[in-house]
Design a protein around this motif. Structure first.
Motif, PDB file in Angstrom:
ATOM      1  N   LEU A   1       0.511   7.217  -0.115  1.00 46.01           N
ATOM      2  CA  LEU A   1       0.936   7.049  -1.506  1.00 46.01           C
ATOM      3  C   LEU A   1       2.393   7.501  -1.662  1.00 46.01           C
ATOM      4  N   ILE A   2       3.236   6.574  -2.121  1.00 45.33           N
ATOM      5  CA  ILE A   2       4.655   6.910  -2.304  1.00 45.33           C
ATOM      6  C   ILE A   2       4.895   7.431  -3.714  1.00 45.33           C
ATOM      7  N   GLY A   3       4.282   6.769  -4.674  1.00 47.00           N
ATOM      8  CA  GLY A   3       4.500   7.173  -6.061  1.00 47.00           C
ATOM      9  C   GLY A   3       3.638   6.374  -7.011  1.00 47.00           C
ATOM     10  N   SER A   4       3.689   6.764  -8.278  1.00 47.57           N
ATOM     11  CA  SER A   4       2.905   6.053  -9.299  1.00 47.57           C
ATOM     12  C   SER A   4       3.787   5.711 -10.473  1.00 47.57           C
ATOM     13  N   GLY A   5       3.455   4.597 -11.099  1.00 42.47           N
ATOM     14  CA  GLY A   5       4.216   4.169 -12.269  1.00 42.47           C
ATOM     15  C   GLY A   5       3.276   3.897 -13.422  1.00 42.47           C
ATOM     16  N   GLY A   6       3.790   3.231 -14.414  1.00 44.84           N
ATOM     17  CA  GLY A   6       3.007   2.959 -15.611  1.00 44.84           C
ATOM     18  C   GLY A   6       1.835   2.019 -15.372  1.00 44.84           C
ATOM     19  N   PHE A   7       1.930   1.182 -14.341  1.00 48.45           N
ATOM     20  CA  PHE A   7       0.880   0.166 -14.161  1.00 48.45           C
ATOM     21  C   PHE A   7       0.100   0.279 -12.856  1.00 48.45           C
ATOM     22  N   GLY A   8       0.430   1.268 -12.046  1.00 52.74           N
ATOM     23  CA  GLY A   8      -0.320   1.395 -10.801  1.00 52.74           C
ATOM     24  C   GLY A   8       0.333   2.333  -9.821  1.00 52.74           C
ATOM     25  N   SER A   9      -0.114   2.223  -8.563  1.00 49.90           N
ATOM     26  CA  SER A   9       0.358   3.120  -7.517  1.00 49.90           C
ATOM     27  C   SER A   9       1.015   2.332  -6.391  1.00 49.90           C
ATOM     28  N   VAL A  10       1.973   2.985  -5.737  1.00 51.47           N
ATOM     29  CA  VAL A  10       2.708   2.317  -4.658  1.00 51.47           C
ATOM     30  C   VAL A  10       2.413   3.034  -3.333  1.00 51.47           C
ATOM     31  N   TYR A  11       1.973   2.242  -2.348  1.00 51.04           N
ATOM     32  CA  TYR A  11       1.611   2.785  -1.037  1.00 51.04           C
ATOM     33  C   TYR A  11       2.544   2.234   0.035  1.00 51.04           C
TER      34      TYR A  11
ATOM     35  N   ILE B   1       6.359  -1.932   4.588  1.00 51.65           N
ATOM     36  CA  ILE B   1       6.278  -2.484   3.225  1.00 51.65           C
ATOM     37  C   ILE B   1       5.887  -1.416   2.214  1.00 51.65           C
ATOM     38  N   ALA B   2       6.116  -1.737   0.963  1.00 49.64           N
ATOM     39  CA  ALA B   2       5.612  -0.892  -0.122  1.00 49.64           C
ATOM     40  C   ALA B   2       4.650  -1.780  -0.904  1.00 49.64           C
ATOM     41  N   VAL B   3       3.426  -1.300  -1.065  1.00 51.48           N
ATOM     42  CA  VAL B   3       2.415  -2.111  -1.754  1.00 51.48           C
ATOM     43  C   VAL B   3       2.162  -1.533  -3.137  1.00 51.48           C
ATOM     44  N   LYS B   4       2.522  -2.300  -4.143  1.00 52.04           N
ATOM     45  CA  LYS B   4       2.290  -1.836  -5.516  1.00 52.04           C
ATOM     46  C   LYS B   4       0.943  -2.366  -5.988  1.00 52.04           C
ATOM     47  N   VAL B   5      -0.025  -1.463  -6.069  1.00 50.05           N
ATOM     48  CA  VAL B   5      -1.381  -1.853  -6.468  1.00 50.05           C
ATOM     49  C   VAL B   5      -1.520  -1.615  -7.974  1.00 50.05           C
TER      50      VAL B   5
ATOM     51  N   ILE C   1      18.342  -5.599  -5.947  1.00 47.19           N
ATOM     52  CA  ILE C   1      17.008  -5.714  -6.566  1.00 47.19           C
ATOM     53  C   ILE C   1      15.966  -5.812  -5.467  1.00 47.19           C
ATOM     54  N   VAL C   2      14.949  -4.983  -5.592  1.00 47.76           N
ATOM     55  CA  VAL C   2      13.912  -4.940  -4.556  1.00 47.76           C
ATOM     56  C   VAL C   2      13.276  -6.325  -4.364  1.00 47.76           C
ATOM     57  N   LYS C   3      13.080  -6.668  -3.084  1.00 44.54           N
ATOM     58  CA  LYS C   3      12.577  -8.007  -2.769  1.00 44.54           C
ATOM     59  C   LYS C   3      11.046  -8.025  -2.733  1.00 44.54           C
TER      60      LYS C   3
ATOM     61  N   VAL D   1       3.583  -7.044  -2.698  1.00 48.71           N
ATOM     62  CA  VAL D   1       4.071  -6.494  -1.437  1.00 48.71           C
ATOM     63  C   VAL D   1       5.591  -6.511  -1.509  1.00 48.71           C
ATOM     64  N   LEU D   2       6.166  -5.315  -1.521  1.00 51.56           N
ATOM     65  CA  LEU D   2       7.609  -5.180  -1.718  1.00 51.56           C
ATOM     66  C   LEU D   2       8.304  -4.695  -0.454  1.00 51.56           C
ATOM     67  N   GLU D   3       9.559  -5.009  -0.406  1.00 51.22           N
ATOM     68  CA  GLU D   3      10.407  -4.454   0.641  1.00 51.22           C
ATOM     69  C   GLU D   3      10.389  -2.931   0.444  1.00 51.22           C
ATOM     70  N   ASN D   4      10.256  -2.172   1.516  1.00 56.11           N
ATOM     71  CA  ASN D   4      10.191  -0.714   1.360  1.00 56.11           C
ATOM     72  C   ASN D   4      11.580  -0.125   1.171  1.00 56.11           C
ATOM     73  N   MET D   5      11.680   0.740   0.173  1.00 57.37           N
ATOM     74  CA  MET D   5      12.950   1.418  -0.105  1.00 57.37           C
ATOM     75  C   MET D   5      12.800   2.859   0.375  1.00 57.37           C
ATOM     76  N   PRO D   6      13.227   3.144   1.610  1.00 59.66           N
ATOM     77  CA  PRO D   6      12.949   4.453   2.194  1.00 59.66           C
ATOM     78  C   PRO D   6      13.612   5.625   1.476  1.00 59.66           C
TER      79      PRO D   6
ATOM     80  N   GLY E   1      13.583   6.149  -1.651  1.00 55.43           N
ATOM     81  CA  GLY E   1      12.838   6.504  -2.855  1.00 55.43           C
ATOM     82  C   GLY E   1      13.462   5.990  -4.137  1.00 55.43           C
ATOM     83  N   SER E   2      13.045   6.624  -5.217  1.00 59.11           N
ATOM     84  CA  SER E   2      13.431   6.153  -6.541  1.00 59.11           C
ATOM     85  C   SER E   2      14.885   6.486  -6.893  1.00 59.11           C
ATOM     86  N   LEU E   3      15.536   5.540  -7.531  1.00 57.54           N
ATOM     87  CA  LEU E   3      16.918   5.732  -7.999  1.00 57.54           C
ATOM     88  C   LEU E   3      16.954   6.816  -9.069  1.00 57.54           C
TER      89      LEU E   3
HETATM   90  N1  LIG Z   1       9.716  -0.968  -3.030  1.00 57.78           N
HETATM   91  C1  LIG Z   1       9.526   0.345  -3.021  1.00 57.78           C
HETATM   92  N2  LIG Z   1       9.809   1.066  -1.923  1.00 57.78           N
HETATM   93  C2  LIG Z   1       9.607   2.403  -1.921  1.00 57.78           C
HETATM   94  N3  LIG Z   1       9.135   3.098  -2.953  1.00 57.78           N
HETATM   95  C3  LIG Z   1       8.844   2.419  -4.078  1.00 57.78           C
HETATM   96  C4  LIG Z   1       9.010   1.012  -4.174  1.00 57.78           C
HETATM   97  N4  LIG Z   1       8.639   0.616  -5.404  1.00 57.78           N
HETATM   98  C5  LIG Z   1       8.249   1.709  -6.042  1.00 57.78           C
HETATM   99  N5  LIG Z   1       8.360   2.804  -5.252  1.00 57.78           N
HETATM  100  C6  LIG Z   1       8.026   4.186  -5.614  1.00 57.78           C
HETATM  101  O1  LIG Z   1       6.843   4.187  -6.387  1.00 57.78           O
HETATM  102  C7  LIG Z   1       7.104   4.768  -7.666  1.00 57.78           C
HETATM  103  C8  LIG Z   1       6.327   3.998  -8.703  1.00 57.78           C
HETATM  104  O2  LIG Z   1       6.870   2.693  -8.794  1.00 57.78           O
HETATM  105  P1  LIG Z   1       6.406   1.701  -9.922  1.00 57.78           P
HETATM  106  O3  LIG Z   1       7.158   0.433  -9.762  1.00 57.78           O
HETATM  107  O4  LIG Z   1       4.911   1.635  -9.933  1.00 57.78           O
HETATM  108  O5  LIG Z   1       6.778   2.490 -11.234  1.00 57.78           O
HETATM  109  P2  LIG Z   1       7.948   2.319 -12.227  1.00 57.78           P
HETATM  110  O6  LIG Z   1       9.204   2.126 -11.444  1.00 57.78           O
HETATM  111  O7  LIG Z   1       7.868   3.494 -13.138  1.00 57.78           O
HETATM  112  O8  LIG Z   1       7.644   0.971 -12.968  1.00 57.78           O
HETATM  113  P3  LIG Z   1       6.477   0.547 -13.954  1.00 57.78           P
HETATM  114  O9  LIG Z   1       5.907   1.779 -14.598  1.00 57.78           O
HETATM  115  O10 LIG Z   1       7.161  -0.314 -14.926  1.00 57.78           O
HETATM  116  O11 LIG Z   1       5.460  -0.162 -13.132  1.00 57.78           O
HETATM  117  C9  LIG Z   1       8.603   4.719  -7.855  1.00 57.78           C
HETATM  118  O12 LIG Z   1       9.043   5.742  -8.656  1.00 57.78           O
HETATM  119  C10 LIG Z   1       9.121   4.832  -6.443  1.00 57.78           C
HETATM  120  O13 LIG Z   1       9.221   6.188  -6.081  1.00 57.78           O
END
Ligand SMILES: Nc1ncnc2c1ncn2[C@@H]1O[C@H](COP(=O)(O)OP(=O)(O)OP(=O)(O)O)[C@@H](O)[C@H]1O
Length: 154
Positions: A64-74, A84-88, A115-117, A131-136, A138-140
């Motif tokens: 698990l890399i992180g979570s956002g408003g709509f799901g989790s990213v692995y 890859i980064a998988v946004k579930v 912009i992430v691919k 399935v996203l390109e992995n951004m090693p 992390g978050s901006l």
């Molecule tokens: N392509 C990626 N590569 C690596 N880490 C990512 C990638 N996309 C997202 N992440 C990580 O996962 C976290 C959650 O991303 P996510 O897109 O679910 O949330 P968000 O950016 O808050 O957007 P939203 O809530 O609108 O879905 C991010 O903060 C980031 O750390």
């Protein structure tokens, strides 16, 4: 006799017009299935659910890399070795379905180095993932709002 010439003239005009319109219809008919074919190729290129499970070690917590408003990213690794980064998407929320469709549409149509691919997507009734390109790095966000992280912009 004159009438016969007139009829012959009309017939001579009618034949090529009919031929051209039939040919145009035939071409249109041929082009439409080709477009459908290319679309279904895109569909076919979608990754399978079990491949995603394989890549992410069954969405293991440690990936698990992180979570956002709509799901989790692995984080995951495809059989080809691509990281890859998988946004579930969390399908418990109604808004998620719309968000998935919008993200698919928008990110697929955008291509920019900043912009992430989107590599592909995986979607069925009870599972939706991008399935996203992995951004090693992390978050901006952490670079923008934290005093502990700095961007090397030299
Ligand atoms: N392509 C990626 N590569 C690596 N880490 C990512 C990638 N996309 C997202 N992440 C990580 O996962 C976290 C959650 O991303 P996510 O897109 O679910 O949330 P968000 O950016 O808050 O957007 P939203 O809530 O609108 O879905 C991010 O903060 C980031 O750390």
């Amino acid at each position: 006799m004159l009438l016969l010439f007139h009829l012959l003239g009309i017939a001579l005009l009618f034949v090529p017009i009919t031929y051209v319109s039939v040919w145009i219809r035939y071409r249109r008919g041929k082009i439409a299935p080709q477009q459908a074919d290319s679309l279904s190729t895109v569909e076919r290129e979608r990754i399978l659910y079990y491949e995603l499970l394989q890549a992410t070690d069954a969405l293991r917590e440690s990936n698990l890399i992180g979570s956002g408003g709509f799901g989790s990213v692995y984080k995951g690794v495809l059989r080809s070795g691509t990281v890859i980064a998988v946004k579930v998407f969390n399908l418990q929320m109604e808004a998620t379905f719309k968000s998935f469709d919008t993200e698919c549409e928008v990110l697929h149509s955008l291509r920019h180095r900043n912009i992430v691919k989107v590599i592909t997507s995986c979607s069925n009734l009870d599972f939706k993932a991008l399935v996203l390109e992995n951004m090693p790095n992390g978050s901006l966000e952490k670079y923008l709002y934290s005093h502990n992280y700095f961007l090397d912009i030299r």
